[in-house]
Scaffold this motif. Structure first.
Motif, short mmCIF file in Angstrom:
data_model
loop_
_atom_site.label_atom_id
_atom_site.label_comp_id
_atom_site.label_asym_id
_atom_site.label_seq_id
_atom_site.Cartn_x
_atom_site.Cartn_y
_atom_site.Cartn_z
N LYS A 43 0.85 -0.80 0.40
CA LYS A 43 -0.29 0.10 -0.08
C LYS A 43 1.11 2.07 0.51
CE LYS A 43 -3.76 0.48 0.65
NZ LYS A 43 -5.35 0.10 -0.17
N SER A 44 1.64 1.54 0.91
CA SER A 44 2.84 2.31 1.09
C SER A 44 3.75 2.63 -0.25
CB SER A 44 4.20 2.13 1.91
OG SER A 44 4.59 1.25 1.82
N LYS A 45 3.78 1.82 -1.74
CA LYS A 45 4.26 1.72 -2.66
C LYS A 45 3.05 2.57 -3.19
CE LYS A 45 8.21 1.57 -3.34
NZ LYS A 45 8.33 2.76 -2.79
N ASN A 46 2.28 2.30 -3.25
CA ASN A 46 0.97 2.83 -4.31
C ASN A 46 -0.15 1.66 -5.18
OD1 ASN A 46 0.69 5.52 -2.85
ND2 ASN A 46 2.31 6.14 -4.14
N ALA A 47 0.62 -0.01 -4.88
CA ALA A 47 0.46 -0.52 -5.64
C ALA A 47 -1.24 -0.87 -5.46
CB ALA A 47 0.91 -1.89 -4.72
N GLU A 48 -1.48 -1.40 -6.57
CA GLU A 48 -2.97 -1.78 -6.79
C GLU A 48 -2.97 -2.99 -7.49
OE1 GLU A 48 -4.33 1.10 -10.09
OE2 GLU A 48 -3.57 2.75 -9.72
N GLU A 187 13.79 -0.91 0.99
CA GLU A 187 12.33 -0.58 1.36
C GLU A 187 11.28 -1.85 2.64
OE1 GLU A 187 8.82 1.49 1.58
OE2 GLU A 187 10.11 2.34 0.21
N LEU A 188 11.87 -2.99 1.69
CA LEU A 188 10.98 -4.12 1.83
C LEU A 188 11.93 -4.48 2.85
CD1 LEU A 188 9.10 -5.99 1.14
CD2 LEU A 188 10.36 -7.10 -0.49
N LYS A 189 12.78 -4.90 2.98
CA LYS A 189 14.29 -5.90 3.98
C LYS A 189 14.17 -4.49 5.03
CE LYS A 189 17.86 -5.23 2.45
NZ LYS A 189 19.60 -5.87 1.26
#
Length: 254
Positions: A43-48, A187-189
């Motif tokens: 969500k923080s990466k504005n994923a759809e 960022e994921l790490k």
């Protein structure tokens, strides 16, 4: 065509069985915070189109069940899932029977059930083996925990051992160059608190495999314990970056 159908079902079960050889399952109640962290990261990466995929499977019997017995078992599983499946395929041939059914619990939740049984040649203690695999795919994270618990309950009800594999998928509608992909990985790490990880790249596809204390499921690969696998790739036609996150590993469907 019948032979192809049976071969396909065998491949499904064989692939799942291979995965189980490496499984180290600690506590069946996984830490919810880890899954929330994955969802919040996307969500923080504005994923759809964020989608979760839950698969649970197990051997449930050391006896052979013919197609009539599988159909009776399926009717009970169907009740457990609180849904009616309309797309049903079944086959019995060469001492092997299988049943595959799929449908929808609601507009946002897809369900698939695979039952397979085969006879073991004389001379072995077991007469046969019967497997069950249940898959739930949805895009409403509010239903995630309930569906995860439902799969575990079904597997254990019929005498199996729950081995849930979870996958998340999301699309970021912006082109990620090497720098961008590296940024997402870093960022994921940090977001998922990875203790260690291995990263590889091939043809613009980044693959990360690591261990996070947020999850209790584990898989042993080459004497090292992992519980997360991530793949980031690009879709030139959609000008998007595609992210798959598997716990503890990405399944064959991905």
């Amino acid at each position: 065509m019948k032979t192809l159908k049976i071969f396909t079902a065998l491949i499904i079960i064989t692939g799942i069985t291979f995965l189980s050889a490496y499984y180290i399952y600690a506590d069946s109640n996984s830490k919810k915070s880890g899954y929330e962290a994955v969802y919040e990261f996307l969500k923080s990466k504005n994923a759809e189109n964020i989608t979760y995929d839950l698969t649970d499977w197990s051997i449930i019997s050391k006896d052979y069940k013919d197609i009539h017995m599988l159909k009776s078992l399926f009717q009970e599983v169907e009740k457990d899932l609180f849904t009616k499946m309309t797309d049903l395929k079944e086959e019995e041939q060469d001492k092997t029977s299988y049943l595959i059914a799929e449908g929808y619990k609601n507009d946002s939740t897809y369900v698939k059930v695979v039952l397979q049984s085969f006879q073991i040649p004389p001379g072995f203690e077991e007469k046969g083996q019967t497997f069950i695999a249940v898959n739930v795919m949805g895009n409403n994270f509010n239903d995630f925990e309930a569906n995860k618990n439902l799969l575990k309950k079904i597997i254990e009800k019929y005498g199996g051992k729950s081995r849930i594999t979870t996958c998340f998928y999301g699309q970021i509608y912006s082109k990620l160059d090497n720098k961008g992909q590296n940024s997402v990985i870093e960022e994921l790490k940090k977001k998922l608190k990875l203790d260690y990880c291995d990263i590889s790249k091939e043809d613009q596809v980044y693959t990360l495999r690591g261990y996070s204390g947020l999850f209790e499921e584990n898989i042993l690969i080459m004497d090292k314990i992992y519980n997360m696998e991530v793949e980031i790739t690009g879709d030139k036609e959609k000008n998007a970056a595609l992210i798959w996150i598997g716990i503890p590993v990405l399944t064959a469907e991905f």
